[in-house]
Design a protein around this motif. Structure first.
Motif, PDB file in Angstrom:
ATOM      1  N   GLY A 107      -0.319 -12.260  -0.719  1.00 41.46           N
ATOM      2  CA  GLY A 107       0.120 -11.040  -0.036  1.00 41.46           C
ATOM      3  C   GLY A 107       0.599  -9.991  -1.015  1.00 41.46           C
ATOM      4  N   ALA A 108       1.329 -10.433  -2.060  1.00 35.37           N
ATOM      5  CA  ALA A 108       1.827  -9.489  -3.058  1.00 35.37           C
ATOM      6  C   ALA A 108       0.674  -8.846  -3.832  1.00 35.37           C
ATOM      7  N   VAL A 109      -0.336  -9.669  -4.184  1.00 36.83           N
ATOM      8  CA  VAL A 109      -1.484  -9.137  -4.917  1.00 36.83           C
ATOM      9  C   VAL A 109      -2.272  -8.158  -4.051  1.00 36.83           C
ATOM     10  N   LEU A 110      -2.453  -8.502  -2.775  1.00 40.33           N
ATOM     11  CA  LEU A 110      -3.159  -7.598  -1.870  1.00 40.33           C
ATOM     12  C   LEU A 110      -2.411  -6.280  -1.702  1.00 40.33           C
ATOM     13  N   ALA A 111      -1.082  -6.392  -1.608  1.00 36.03           N
ATOM     14  CA  ALA A 111      -0.276  -5.177  -1.468  1.00 36.03           C
ATOM     15  C   ALA A 111      -0.415  -4.291  -2.697  1.00 36.03           C
ATOM     16  N   LEU A 112      -0.442  -4.925  -3.884  1.00 32.22           N
ATOM     17  CA  LEU A 112      -0.594  -4.177  -5.129  1.00 32.22           C
ATOM     18  C   LEU A 112      -1.952  -3.482  -5.189  1.00 32.22           C
ATOM     19  N   ALA A 113      -2.977  -4.187  -4.722  1.00 39.63           N
ATOM     20  CA  ALA A 113      -4.332  -3.652  -4.820  1.00 39.63           C
ATOM     21  C   ALA A 113      -4.693  -2.731  -3.665  1.00 39.63           C
ATOM     22  N   ASN A 114      -3.855  -2.687  -2.636  1.00 40.01           N
ATOM     23  CA  ASN A 114      -4.104  -1.908  -1.417  1.00 40.01           C
ATOM     24  C   ASN A 114      -5.101  -2.659  -0.529  1.00 40.01           C
ATOM     25  N   PRO A 115      -4.606  -3.309   0.531  1.00 38.65           N
ATOM     26  CA  PRO A 115      -5.481  -4.105   1.407  1.00 38.65           C
ATOM     27  C   PRO A 115      -6.675  -3.322   1.947  1.00 38.65           C
ATOM     28  N   ALA A 116      -6.479  -2.051   2.261  1.00 37.35           N
ATOM     29  CA  ALA A 116      -7.580  -1.251   2.794  1.00 37.35           C
ATOM     30  C   ALA A 116      -8.710  -1.126   1.774  1.00 37.35           C
ATOM     31  N   ARG A 117      -8.338  -0.938   0.510  1.00 36.66           N
ATOM     32  CA  ARG A 117      -9.360  -0.819  -0.534  1.00 36.66           C
ATOM     33  C   ARG A 117     -10.079  -2.149  -0.752  1.00 36.66           C
TER      34      ARG A 117
ATOM     35  N   PHE B 217     -10.700  -4.643 -18.982  1.00 36.24           N
ATOM     36  CA  PHE B 217     -12.075  -4.141 -18.987  1.00 36.24           C
ATOM     37  C   PHE B 217     -12.255  -2.995 -17.997  1.00 36.24           C
ATOM     38  N   GLY B 218     -11.121  -2.465 -17.511  1.00 37.75           N
ATOM     39  CA  GLY B 218     -11.170  -1.309 -16.640  1.00 37.75           C
ATOM     40  C   GLY B 218     -11.547  -1.598 -15.201  1.00 37.75           C
ATOM     41  N   VAL B 219     -11.446  -2.856 -14.767  1.00 39.67           N
ATOM     42  CA  VAL B 219     -11.797  -3.209 -13.390  1.00 39.67           C
ATOM     43  C   VAL B 219     -10.612  -2.887 -12.481  1.00 39.67           C
ATOM     44  N   PRO B 220     -10.800  -2.074 -11.449  1.00 37.10           N
ATOM     45  CA  PRO B 220      -9.701  -1.758 -10.526  1.00 37.10           C
ATOM     46  C   PRO B 220      -9.158  -3.009  -9.849  1.00 37.10           C
ATOM     47  N   ALA B 221      -7.887  -2.968  -9.486  1.00 42.07           N
ATOM     48  CA  ALA B 221      -7.245  -4.132  -8.876  1.00 42.07           C
ATOM     49  C   ALA B 221      -7.941  -4.560  -7.596  1.00 42.07           C
ATOM     50  N   ALA B 222      -8.374  -3.607  -6.778  1.00 38.56           N
ATOM     51  CA  ALA B 222      -9.027  -3.954  -5.515  1.00 38.56           C
ATOM     52  C   ALA B 222     -10.314  -4.740  -5.753  1.00 38.56           C
ATOM     53  N   ALA B 223     -11.105  -4.315  -6.749  1.00 41.83           N
ATOM     54  CA  ALA B 223     -12.350  -5.015  -7.054  1.00 41.83           C
ATOM     55  C   ALA B 223     -12.071  -6.388  -7.642  1.00 41.83           C
TER      56      ALA B 223
END
Length: 308
Positions: free
Chosen positions: A19-29, A270-276
């Motif tokens: 849940g914390a990781v999803l919140a950081l990455a933005n669940p919608a994204r 490597f520049g990968v966004p958190a959501a990806a």
């Protein structure tokens, strides 16, 4: 604390971390990334993951037979995928499935110590090659990773290569270490290393473990490619070490939460966004769930040894 309470606590810790990781990455994204996943790459990743575990089952069978515990290839595959199902459903990461494999091999009439050691060494063999490939991948990605440790790229490369070489040489010290002890539960190992095929068995384990990790890396990379993550193959070779090691920690259910957190940390340089990155970890977790379902379907099917 009771065992059931510990299991519940592990599950809650894993869910809280996820849940914390999803919140950081933005669940919608994250959800948007998953909805747009390329189905071709998703299927390719699943096939690579299945192939990886088929090779893992054959590696376990070869190791068990070397230790004196025989089983058919069909039984090895069936029990291995059943264990994946347990790993996906039970708290404690890979522990539940490993215990199951040892127990079912013993119940098939094989020696208790040989059955147990076959599972232990199979797991160690996988982790051994995982860390080695991760080290080589890290050396190849020195421009991205060296700044994280505040080291010159040349020093980082030398550190990774020397460390990986020493790590790969560790099994060669096994005969010397075992000859110095006389503990009863080491008997199957001591008997096995005295055989003339010790080096050939070690070579087979190394090749099989390398194939397992390459296929696993391909599965993880395919999940990333399905989400549009394009990074060099060496980056995936590095990433599998932290991602898979964290997923194996007995602090969650099926690696959920720990795997996704590791994916964010490992892919960030490597520049990968958190959501990806989270989406990539989720897809790999779904691969395990699918294989766990296949394992669940295999429960109750008679194998050759159980019929006998």
């Amino acid at each position: 604390m009771k065992r059931s309470h510990k299991a519940l606590l592990r599950g809650l810790i894993g869910l809280a971390l996820l849940g914390a990781v999803l919140a950081l990455a933005n669940p919608a994204r994250v959800w948007a990334q998953l909805r747009q996943a390329d189905p071709v790459w998703l299927v390719a990743g699943l096939l690579a993951a299945i192939a990886s575990n088929i090779v893992s089952a054959l590696r376990w069978r070869a190791l068990a037979r070397w230790l004196g515990a025989d089983m058919a290839a069909r039984d090895a595959g069936r029990w291995y995928f059943q264990a994946i199902g347990l790993n996906a459903l039970l708290p404690g990461a890979v522990v539940g499935g490993d215990v199951y494999r040892a127990v079912v091999l013993k119940r098939a009439g094989q020696d208790t110590l040989a059955s147990t050691w076959s599972v232990v060494l199979d797991r160690v063999s996988g982790l051994w090659m995982l860390c080695a490939i991760g080290g080589l991948g890290a050396a190849a990605c020195a421009p991205q990773l060296a700044p994280v440790l505040r080291l010159p790229p040349s020093a980082f490369i030398a550190l990774m290569l020397v460390g990986t070489a020493l790590w790969l040489a560790l099994p060669l010290a096994l005969p010397w270490l075992l000859r110095r002890g006389s503990i009863r539960w080491l008997a199957p190992l001591k008997a096995a290393i005295e055989r003339p095929n010790f080096l050939s068995q070690l070579g087979w384990q190394a090749l099989a473990s390398a194939a397992v990790q390459v296929l696993s890396a391909a599965a993880l990379a395919a999940g990333g490619l399905a989400l549009g993550v394009h990074i060099p193959p060496a980056a995936w070779a590095f990433a599998i070490a932290p991602v898979f090691l964290m997923a194996a920690l007995p602090a969650s259910v099926g690696g959920w939460g720990t795997r996704e957190a590791a994916a964010v940390a490992a892919l960030a340089p490597f520049g990968v966004p958190a959501a990806a990155a989270v989406g990539t970890g989720v897809i790999y977790g779904l691969y395990q769930l699918v294989q766990g379902a296949l394992g669940a379907l295999a429960f109750g099917l008679p194998g050759r040894m159980s019929r006998e």
